[in-house]
Design a protein around this motif. Structure first.
Motif, PDB file in Angstrom:
ATOM      1  N   LEU A 279       0.830  -1.203   0.000  1.00 29.95           N
ATOM      2  CA  LEU A 279       0.000   0.000   0.000  1.00 29.95           C
ATOM      3  C   LEU A 279       0.865   1.252   0.000  1.00 29.95           C
ATOM      4  O   LEU A 279       1.839   1.331   0.753  1.00 29.95           O
ATOM      5  CB  LEU A 279      -0.905   0.025   1.243  1.00 29.95           C
ATOM      6  N   THR A 280       0.496   2.226  -0.824  1.00 29.43           N
ATOM      7  CA  THR A 280       1.199   3.504  -0.759  1.00 29.43           C
ATOM      8  C   THR A 280       1.058   4.043   0.662  1.00 29.43           C
ATOM      9  O   THR A 280       0.135   3.671   1.392  1.00 29.43           O
ATOM     10  CB  THR A 280       0.618   4.519  -1.755  1.00 29.43           C
ATOM     11  N   HIS A 281       1.944   4.914   1.049  1.00 29.20           N
ATOM     12  CA  HIS A 281       1.871   5.476   2.404  1.00 29.20           C
ATOM     13  C   HIS A 281       0.520   6.145   2.644  1.00 29.20           C
ATOM     14  O   HIS A 281      -0.049   6.013   3.738  1.00 29.20           O
ATOM     15  CB  HIS A 281       3.013   6.470   2.624  1.00 29.20           C
ATOM     16  N   GLU A 282       0.008   6.842   1.656  1.00 31.98           N
ATOM     17  CA  GLU A 282      -1.275   7.525   1.806  1.00 31.98           C
ATOM     18  C   GLU A 282      -2.399   6.521   2.042  1.00 31.98           C
ATOM     19  O   GLU A 282      -3.250   6.710   2.912  1.00 31.98           O
ATOM     20  CB  GLU A 282      -1.578   8.384   0.575  1.00 31.98           C
ATOM     21  N   LYS A 283      -2.407   5.449   1.280  1.00 31.95           N
ATOM     22  CA  LYS A 283      -3.441   4.415   1.422  1.00 31.95           C
ATOM     23  C   LYS A 283      -3.305   3.717   2.775  1.00 31.95           C
ATOM     24  O   LYS A 283      -4.301   3.501   3.473  1.00 31.95           O
ATOM     25  CB  LYS A 283      -3.313   3.402   0.281  1.00 31.95           C
ATOM     26  N   PHE A 284      -2.077   3.374   3.151  1.00 34.31           N
ATOM     27  CA  PHE A 284      -1.834   2.703   4.423  1.00 34.31           C
ATOM     28  C   PHE A 284      -2.311   3.567   5.595  1.00 34.31           C
ATOM     29  O   PHE A 284      -2.912   3.074   6.543  1.00 34.31           O
ATOM     30  CB  PHE A 284      -0.345   2.370   4.570  1.00 34.31           C
ATOM     31  N   ALA A 285      -2.039   4.861   5.502  1.00 37.07           N
ATOM     32  CA  ALA A 285      -2.423   5.795   6.576  1.00 37.07           C
ATOM     33  C   ALA A 285      -3.934   5.813   6.795  1.00 37.07           C
ATOM     34  O   ALA A 285      -4.400   6.093   7.902  1.00 37.07           O
ATOM     35  CB  ALA A 285      -1.918   7.203   6.265  1.00 37.07           C
ATOM     36  N   GLY A 286      -4.696   5.487   5.770  1.00 41.23           N
ATOM     37  CA  GLY A 286      -6.142   5.425   5.914  1.00 41.23           C
ATOM     38  C   GLY A 286      -6.604   4.251   6.769  1.00 41.23           C
ATOM     39  O   GLY A 286      -7.735   4.251   7.266  1.00 41.23           O
ATOM     40  N   PHE A 287      -5.757   3.258   6.967  1.00 44.14           N
ATOM     41  CA  PHE A 287      -6.085   2.088   7.778  1.00 44.14           C
ATOM     42  C   PHE A 287      -5.442   2.133   9.158  1.00 44.14           C
ATOM     43  O   PHE A 287      -5.892   1.440  10.071  1.00 44.14           O
ATOM     44  CB  PHE A 287      -5.621   0.799   7.083  1.00 44.14           C
ATOM     45  N   ALA A 288      -4.360   2.870   9.293  1.00 43.44           N
ATOM     46  CA  ALA A 288      -3.584   2.865  10.541  1.00 43.44           C
ATOM     47  C   ALA A 288      -3.574   4.260  11.165  1.00 43.44           C
ATOM     48  O   ALA A 288      -3.063   5.200  10.552  1.00 43.44           O
ATOM     49  CB  ALA A 288      -2.162   2.393  10.267  1.00 43.44           C
TER      50      ALA A 288
END
Length: 135
Positions: free
Chosen positions: A51-60
């Motif tokens: 996951l891109t950092h932006e996408k990952f940040a949406g989950f964490a």
């Protein structure tokens, strides 16, 4: 339906990460891959979601670990023999990864580990089936 596992990993450059893992022989499921995420197929029931950092940040809700400063997880994969362990580590190094630890030979078990371009640690191991059955 068998139980599956999806390991979610933040990556800085999705295309670079996909190229790295393709060089190691992994494929990607296009049904779950787009410009923000890629579903890497490890086996029929094991997947890594890059996951891109932006996408990952949406989950964490917490910050992404700086893998240059600490280790957030050790992902262990089995291989059929010692040669296969060495082969994937060699491919990882040739594709831009780095060595995490030197090979460890315990006789009945052999392992080696590498870091991918984002610093995630992948431990690769082989265990003698006879040693497992003796347990």
């Amino acid at each position: 339906m068998p139980q599956m596992i999806f390991v979610n990993l933040p990556v800085k450059d999705l295309a670079k990460s996909m190229d790295f893992f393709k060089a190691l022989g992994f494929s990607f499921n296009p049904q779950f891959t787009d410009e923000t995420a890629a579903c890497m197929v490890i086996s029929d029931t094991i997947f890594a979601m890059l996951l891109t950092h932006e996408k990952f940040a949406g989950f964490a809700p917490k910050p992404i670990t700086d893998t240059n400063q600490s280790v957030e997880v050790l992902i262990a994969l089995s291989r059929d023999n010692r040669e296969a362990v060495d082969a994937i580590v060699k491919a990882a190094l040739a594709a831009g990864g780095s060595t995490f630890s030197e090979p460890q030979d315990h006789g009945f078990m052999y392992g080696h580990a590498f870091r991918d371009p984002d610093g995630h640690v992948w431990e690769v191991m082989w265990m003698d089936p006879a040693a497992v059955q003796a347990q």
